[in-house]
Design a protein around this motif. Structure first.
Motif, mmCIF file in Angstrom:
data_model
loop_
_atom_site.group_PDB
_atom_site.id
_atom_site.type_symbol
_atom_site.label_atom_id
_atom_site.label_comp_id
_atom_site.label_asym_id
_atom_site.label_seq_id
_atom_site.Cartn_x
_atom_site.Cartn_y
_atom_site.Cartn_z
ATOM 1 N N TYR A 149 0.841 -1.194 0.000
ATOM 2 C CA TYR A 149 0.000 0.000 0.000
ATOM 3 C C TYR A 149 0.882 1.252 0.000
ATOM 4 C CZ TYR A 149 -3.861 -3.110 1.259
ATOM 5 O OH TYR A 149 -4.789 -4.108 1.255
ATOM 6 N N VAL A 150 0.295 2.352 -0.440
ATOM 7 C CA VAL A 150 1.017 3.623 -0.461
ATOM 8 C C VAL A 150 1.017 4.216 0.945
ATOM 9 C CG1 VAL A 150 1.147 5.930 -1.443
ATOM 10 C CG2 VAL A 150 0.330 4.024 -2.848
ATOM 11 N N ASN A 151 2.199 4.457 1.489
ATOM 12 C CA ASN A 151 2.314 5.133 2.782
ATOM 13 C C ASN A 151 2.215 6.643 2.578
ATOM 14 O OD1 ASN A 151 2.918 5.704 5.526
ATOM 15 N ND2 ASN A 151 5.074 5.933 4.990
ATOM 16 N N LYS A 152 3.146 7.191 1.843
ATOM 17 C CA LYS A 152 3.098 8.622 1.531
ATOM 18 C C LYS A 152 3.748 8.859 0.182
ATOM 19 C CE LYS A 152 7.259 9.685 4.264
ATOM 20 N NZ LYS A 152 7.799 10.526 5.362
ATOM 21 N N ILE A 153 3.441 10.000 -0.388
ATOM 22 C CA ILE A 153 3.974 10.380 -1.700
ATOM 23 C C ILE A 153 4.925 11.546 -1.504
ATOM 24 C CG2 ILE A 153 3.403 11.251 -3.990
ATOM 25 C CD1 ILE A 153 0.704 9.836 -3.728
ATOM 26 N N ILE A 154 6.174 11.342 -1.931
ATOM 27 C CA ILE A 154 7.228 12.347 -1.760
ATOM 28 C C ILE A 154 7.531 12.947 -3.127
ATOM 29 C CG2 ILE A 154 9.581 12.742 -0.963
ATOM 30 C CD1 ILE A 154 9.231 10.055 0.638
ATOM 31 N N ILE A 155 7.479 14.260 -3.222
ATOM 32 C CA ILE A 155 7.734 14.957 -4.486
ATOM 33 C C ILE A 155 9.023 15.754 -4.366
ATOM 34 C CG2 ILE A 155 6.849 16.676 -6.110
ATOM 35 C CD1 ILE A 155 4.030 15.846 -5.264
ATOM 36 N N LYS A 156 9.913 15.574 -5.334
ATOM 37 C CA LYS A 156 11.206 16.257 -5.330
ATOM 38 C C LYS A 156 11.450 16.936 -6.678
ATOM 39 C CE LYS A 156 13.380 12.897 -2.173
ATOM 40 N NZ LYS A 156 14.519 11.946 -2.008
ATOM 41 N N GLY A 157 12.252 17.974 -6.641
ATOM 42 C CA GLY A 157 12.705 18.623 -7.869
ATOM 43 C C GLY A 157 11.865 19.791 -8.330
ATOM 44 N N ASN A 158 10.711 20.033 -7.709
ATOM 45 C CA ASN A 158 9.844 21.144 -8.142
ATOM 46 C C ASN A 158 10.253 22.426 -7.420
ATOM 47 O OD1 ASN A 158 8.832 19.672 -5.826
ATOM 48 N ND2 ASN A 158 7.052 21.026 -5.862
ATOM 49 N N THR A 159 11.082 23.200 -8.066
ATOM 50 C CA THR A 159 11.546 24.451 -7.472
ATOM 51 C C THR A 159 10.572 25.596 -7.727
ATOM 52 O OG1 THR A 159 12.840 24.931 -9.456
ATOM 53 C CG2 THR A 159 13.960 23.771 -7.661
ATOM 54 N N ALA A 160 9.801 25.532 -8.821
ATOM 55 C CA ALA A 160 8.873 26.615 -9.159
ATOM 56 C C ALA A 160 7.425 26.147 -9.147
ATOM 57 C CB ALA A 160 9.215 27.196 -10.533
ATOM 58 N N THR A 161 7.169 24.939 -9.612
ATOM 59 C CA THR A 161 5.796 24.423 -9.680
ATOM 60 C C THR A 161 5.300 24.069 -8.290
ATOM 61 O OG1 THR A 161 6.249 23.509 -11.866
ATOM 62 C CG2 THR A 161 4.309 22.693 -10.722
ATOM 63 N N LYS A 162 4.139 24.573 -7.939
ATOM 64 C CA LYS A 162 3.569 24.295 -6.621
ATOM 65 C C LYS A 162 3.247 22.810 -6.479
ATOM 66 C CE LYS A 162 1.747 28.927 -5.866
ATOM 67 N NZ LYS A 162 2.608 29.516 -6.896
ATOM 68 N N GLU A 163 3.442 22.300 -5.277
ATOM 69 C CA GLU A 163 3.263 20.866 -5.037
ATOM 70 C C GLU A 163 1.829 20.424 -5.301
ATOM 71 O OE1 GLU A 163 3.760 18.044 -1.208
ATOM 72 O OE2 GLU A 163 5.599 19.053 -1.871
ATOM 73 N N LYS A 164 0.866 21.266 -4.989
ATOM 74 C CA LYS A 164 -0.530 20.869 -5.191
ATOM 75 C C LYS A 164 -0.842 20.684 -6.671
ATOM 76 C CE LYS A 164 -2.931 25.321 -5.631
ATOM 77 N NZ LYS A 164 -4.063 26.144 -5.132
ATOM 78 N N VAL A 165 -0.126 21.413 -7.537
ATOM 79 C CA VAL A 165 -0.327 21.275 -8.976
ATOM 80 C C VAL A 165 0.078 19.876 -9.432
ATOM 81 C CG1 VAL A 165 0.413 22.130 -11.238
ATOM 82 C CG2 VAL A 165 -0.047 23.737 -9.378
ATOM 83 N N ILE A 166 1.113 19.332 -8.798
ATOM 84 C CA ILE A 166 1.564 17.979 -9.135
ATOM 85 C C ILE A 166 0.648 16.944 -8.500
ATOM 86 C CG2 ILE A 166 3.481 16.351 -8.894
ATOM 87 C CD1 ILE A 166 5.366 18.763 -8.915
ATOM 88 N N ARG A 167 0.323 17.124 -7.227
ATOM 89 C CA ARG A 167 -0.460 16.106 -6.507
ATOM 90 C C ARG A 167 -1.855 15.913 -7.104
ATOM 91 N NH1 ARG A 167 1.597 14.060 -1.954
ATOM 92 N NH2 ARG A 167 3.435 15.089 -1.048
#
Length: 767
Positions: A350-368
C-alpha cells in the motif's frame, strides 16, 4: 609426522600465496606519454591497505595489459622492514597516437565516421580501442544498409624512433543490398502476403529512392522468431525455419532474393489449463481471464493476453512484485499441450506517503492533483504509469521518474516522484502558414503553460494555469487573441477558459471583423473520456467592405451586429492521439442559443453534431477514418434568415475537397455564395505509410449546404474524391497537408469540374 609435514607444506604454500598488508603501490611508466594514475588504480585489485595476494597481482598484470595501452607490463613485490609489501608496476606505454585517419569512404563524410571511433589523438595508442573502433564502424555501415562493407584497421609509424603512429581504417563500402523477391516453401497455414507482413527483410518499391526495403542479415534471426510467433498463434508449436537462402539477383547486383524453407508441423490443441501459486484469488476465478479453453487451438497471442490480464488484476490490487510465467507441456504424439500458469504473487503493498522532489517553481498541489494514486491506495503499476503520463502531458517537466521506496512497514512503500522542470517560463514562438483557406499568414506568440495569476512574487509562475497571447497577420486575415485557462477551477477538476479576441477575415465579396470575449466551464462526467461544457460569448460582428455590384440580399447584411450566445456541448473522445489518431472515436454534440433578450441583434439558435472514428490495420500501418458533421442554424421566426456570418459555407481543404473554398452553398441572383442554414458533410479517408514522416491518403468527401433550416435534400449532394500527402517534418508542430481532389459529382451551379489542389502548410517554431 606425516600430518605435521603436510601442515607445514600448507603453511609454506599459504605464505607464498598470501603476504602481509600492501604498504604502497607505485607505477613507473616509460614511453612518449603517461596515463593518469587514477586510471591505472581503477584497473587493479592490489591497493594500499589490502592483503597482498600473488594471484591478485597476476590478474592485475593481465588486466593492465588487456586495456591495450602498454607494450610491456611487469610487477615487483618486495617486503619491507615492517613486514608489509611494496608493489611497483613497470609499464612501457605504446607509441603516441598522432591522428586517426579513414580512407576509402565515399558514401559518408570522414567527420561523421570519426564520431564512431573511440581512439583519442595525442594520447597513448590502444590496440583494444583500435579493435573497438573498427567494430563500431562496421556496425555503423550495417545500420545504413551496407552489410557487405568491410573495415580494416592498421597502424602506421610516423617517425623512425617509433614514438608516434597513426591509426588508419580502410573502408570498402561495396553495394547497399536491397531485398527483391521474398518466397516461401512449405507454407500451408499462411499465404505469402501474411508471412511477408511480419518480416523486417522485405521488398519495397521505394527502395530505389529511399533507405527502406534494405537487406539486413542480422535481422534474419529475428525474422525467424517473428515467423515462429505468427505460427504459434495458430497452434504450430513445432514450427521452424529450416533454411533461409539468400541469392543475389543476377540482373541487378544491388538486390538479393530471399527464400524461406519452412517446416510447419501440425497445430496443437489445448489440453488442461492449470493455475498454480494463487492465494489472493481462486484459480477458477482467474481461468476466466485466459482467452484459451481446453479442446481449442492453442494461440501464443491468447496465452500472452491471459498473462497480461492476470498481471493487471494483481498489479491493481497492490502486488507490485507479481510475476506470471507459463509452462507448456506438449505431447508430440497427440498434438495436445497442457498449460500451467505459474504465479509468484509477492506481498500486497500500500502507499504510505507520496514524496515529491525537484519542483523548485511548480507548486506541489499542482503535481499532486494530477496523480492517479493517493496514500492508502494499493500500489497499482497502471496508476503509476497513468500518473507519469499525466505529469509529462502537462508540459511543465522535461523528465518525470516515479519509484517505490521502502517505508517503515513491510506492507507499505513510499512513492517518490522526481521531476525535472523545464526552464522556459515563457515560450516565444514565431511562425507562419500557407493554405487554400487563409492564404499566407504570419504569427507571433508568447505563452506560459505553468502560469499563476495569483502569485506575482513567483513571477506569475508555477500554478498550472495556461496563458497565451497571439497576434496573426496575413494577406486575408489578421487578429489578436488572449487566452487564459485554469484547469482546476476552485481546486476542483473543472476547467475554466476565458478569451478575448479581435479578428478580421477578408472573404471574396466582403470582410468580417469579430471582436469579443468567450468563457466556458468544462467538467468530466461519467468517465475520463466524456465531458460537458457550458459556454458564453459576447461579440460584435462587423460585415463591411462589400464589393461593388453585389445583390441587395448581401447588402442587407452589411453593418454591425451583436451576438450574445449561450451554449452547451457534450463531448466523448477516446482517440489515442489528438493530432495523429490511429484508433478510437470522437463524438460531439452542440446546442447554442442567441436571444435578443440577452443582447443579440437577432434571435437565432444552432444545433450541431459531429463524429469521427479511427481504425488501424497491420500494426497501425493503414489507418481508416470515417467522419460526419451535420448542423442547422435557425431564426426563432422561421420566416426570417439568420445573419450572413452565422451561415454554412463548404468547400476547401478543411471540408469538401475538390471544390473551391467556401463556394459550396446557396447563391444569390448574381451567382454569389450567400451561405446555407443546414449543412451535412461525410468524409472517409484511408492513409498509408510512404517513407518515414510521409504518409499517403485516399479520401472521399460528400456534402452540401442548403438554404433552409432542417433541409437535407440528398438529390443536391456534392462528392469530391482524391489523394494527398501528410508530411510531419521533424521539429515542426503542425503537419503539412497536400491534397489533389476532383469534384466527382457537383450540384453547384457554374462550377468547373476540374482537379483542384488543396494545401495547408502551417508551422511554428520556438526558442
Amino acid at each position: 609426522m606425516k600430518k605435521s609435514a603436510f601442515a607445514l607444506t600448507l603453511l609454506l604454500a599459504a605464505a607464498n600465496l598470501f603476504g602481509g598488508r600492501i604498504a604502497s603501490v607505485k607505477f613507473v611508466q616509460s614511453g612518449p606519454s603517461k596515463l593518469d594514475e587514477s586510471v591505472l588504480l581503477m584497473n587493479i585489485q592490489s591497493k594500499t591497505g589490502t592483503i597482498y595476494r600473488v594471484d591478485s597481482l597476476d590478474e592485475d598484470i593481465k588486466h593492465l595489459y588487456s586495456i591495450g595501452y602498454f607494450d610491456d607490463v611487469r610487477a615487483e613485490a618486495k617486503d619491507n622492514a615492517a613486514g608489509e609489501t611494496d608493489i611497483t608496476f613497470h609499464l612501457k606505454l605504446k607509441p603516441l597516437l598522432r591522428k586517426v585517419l579513414i580512407e576509402g569512404n565515399a558514401k559518408f563524410k570522414t567527420a561523421e565516421l570519426l564520431k564512431e571511433t573511440t581512439l583519442a589523438p595525442n594520447g597513448p595508442f590502444s590496440t583494444a580501442k583500435l579493435r573497438e573502433s573498427a567494430q563500431k564502424l562496421r556496425e555503423f555501415y550495417r545500420s545504413k544498409g551496407y552489410h557487405q562493407a568491410t573495415v580494416t584497421p592498421r597502424v602506421v609509424e610516423v617517425d623512425k624512433d617509433g614514438k608516434e603512429m597513426d591509426a588508419v581504417f580502410t573502408v570498402a563500402e561495396h553495394l547497399r543490398l536491397k531485398v527483391n523477391n521474398v518466397t516461401f516453401e512449405g507454407n500451408k497455414a499462411y499465404g505469402e502476403g501474411e508471412l511477408k507482413g511480419v518480416l523486417a527483410n522485405r521488398h519495397s518499391f521505394l527502395s530505389r529512392f529511399f533507405e527502406i526495403g534494405l537487406y539486413d542479415e542480422h535481422e534474419l534471426e529475428n525474422d525467424k522468431l517473428r515467423l515462429r510467433d505468427l505460427y504459434m498463434n495458430k497452434g504450430y508449436l513445432d514450427f521452424k525455419v529450416d533454411e533461409i537462402k539468400v541469392t543475389p539477383d543476377p540482373e541487378d547486383p544491388e538486390y538479393v532474393d530471399l527464400h524461406f524453407v519452412l517446416s510447419e508441423g501440425e497445430p496443437y490443441t489445448v489440453g488442461d489449463i492449470t493455475i498454480r501459486g494463487s492465494t489472493e484469488m481462486k484459480p477458477e476465478e482467474l481461468l476466466k481471464f485466459i482467452p484459451l479453453e481446453s479442446g481449442g487451438v492453442y494461440s501464443l497471442e491468447k496465452e500472452n493476453a491471459g498473462k497480461q490480464r492476470i498481471s493487471r488484476i494483481y498489479n491493481g490490487r497492490g502486488f507490485i512484485d507479481f510475476y506470471c510465467k507459463v509452462n507448456r507441456n506438449a505431447d508430440y504424439a497427440t498434438h495436445k499441450v497442457d498449460l500451467v500458469f505459474e504465479l509468484a504473487e509477492g506481498r500486497r503493498q500500500y502507499v504510505n506517503k507520496i514524496i515529491i522532489k525537484g519542483n523548485t517553481a511548480t507548486k506541489e498541489k499542482v503535481i499532486r492533483r494530477e496523480l492517479a494514486i493517493q496514500p492508502g491506495d494499493p500500489i497499482d503499476r497502471n496508476r503509476l504509469d497513468a500518473s507519469k503520463s499525466r505529469l509529462m502531458g502537462m508540459g511543465y517537466f522535461q523528465k518525470v521518474d516515479i519509484n517505490t521506496v521502502n517505508a517503515d512497514k513491510l506492507d507499505e512503500k513510499n512513492i517518490e516522484i522526481k521531476v525535472d522542470e523545464r526552464r522556459d517560463f515563457i515560450n516565444f514562438k514565431i511562425g507562419g502558414g500557407f493554405s487554400d483557406m487563409n492564404s499566407l499568414v504570419g504569427m507571433i506568440e508568447a505563452s506560459s503553460n505553468n502560469f499563476d495569476i495569483t502569485d506575482p512574487g513567483n513571477w506569475f509562475y508555477g500554478g498550472g494555469q495556461r496563458l497565451r497571447v497571439r497576434g496573426i497577420a496575413g494577406i486575408d486575415t489578421y487578429g489578436f487573441n488572449v487566452d487564459f485557462t485554469e484547469p482546476w477551477f476552485l481546486d476542483r477538476r473543472i476547467r475554466f477558459d476565458l478569451s478575448g479576441y479581435m479578428n478580421e477575415i477578408n472573404y471574396s465579396k466582403w470582410d468580417e471583423v469579430r471582436t469579443g470575449v468567450r468563457t466556458a466551464i468544462t467538467a468530466r462526467i461519467f468517465d475520463e473520456f466524456t465531458s460537458i461544457t457550458g459556454g458564453y460569448k459576447f461579440e460584435q460582428v462587423n460585415v463591411r467592405n462589400m464589393d461593388d455590384g453585389v445583390s441587395q440580399e448581401l447588402l442587407d447584411q452589411k453593418g454591425r451586429q451583436w451576438v450574445s450566445q449561450f451554449s452547451v456541448m457534450l463531448d466523448r473522445d477516446t482517440r489515442d492521439n489528438l493530432i495523429d489518431p490511429t484508433s478510437g472515436y470522437n463524438i460531439n454534440v452542440l446546442g447554442a442559443v442567441s436571444p435578443k433578450l440577452a443582447g443579440s441583434t437577432e434571435n437565432f439558435y444552432r444545433l450541431e453534431a459531429k463524429g469521427s472514428y479511427y481504425y488501424s490495420f497491420w500494426d497501425k500501418a493503414i489507418v481508416l477514418m470515417l467522419g460526419a458533421k451535420i448542423g442547422t442554424v435557425a431564426n426563432f421566426d422561421r420566416d426570417k434568415e439568420v445573419p450572413l456570418f452565422e451561415r454554412y459555407f463548404l468547400g476547401g481543404g478543411d471540408s469538401l475537397r475538390g471544390f473551391p473554398y467556401r463556394e459550396v452553398s446557396p447563391v444569390d441572383e448574381n451567382g454569389a455564395n450567400v451561405g446555407g442554414q443546414s449543412m451535412l458533410l461525410i468524409t472517409g479517408e484511408v492513409s498509408h505509410p510512404i517513407w518515414r514522416f510521409i504518409r499517403g491518403a485516399a479520401f472521399v468527401d460528400i456534402g452540401n449546404a442548403w438554404a433552409d433550416s432542417y433541409n437535407y435534400s440528398l438529390n443536391k449532394i456534392n462528392i469530391g474524391a482524391g489523394y494527398g500527402l501528410r508530411i510531419k517534418l521533424p521539429y515542426l508542430n503542425a503537419p503539412i497537408r497536400l491534397d489533389l481532389a476532383y469534384p466527382v459529382l457537383s450540384n453547384q451551379e457554374d462550377l468547373d469540374k476540374k482537379l483542384r489542389f488543396h494545401f495547408n502548410m502551417g508551422f511554428t517554431f520556438g526558442r
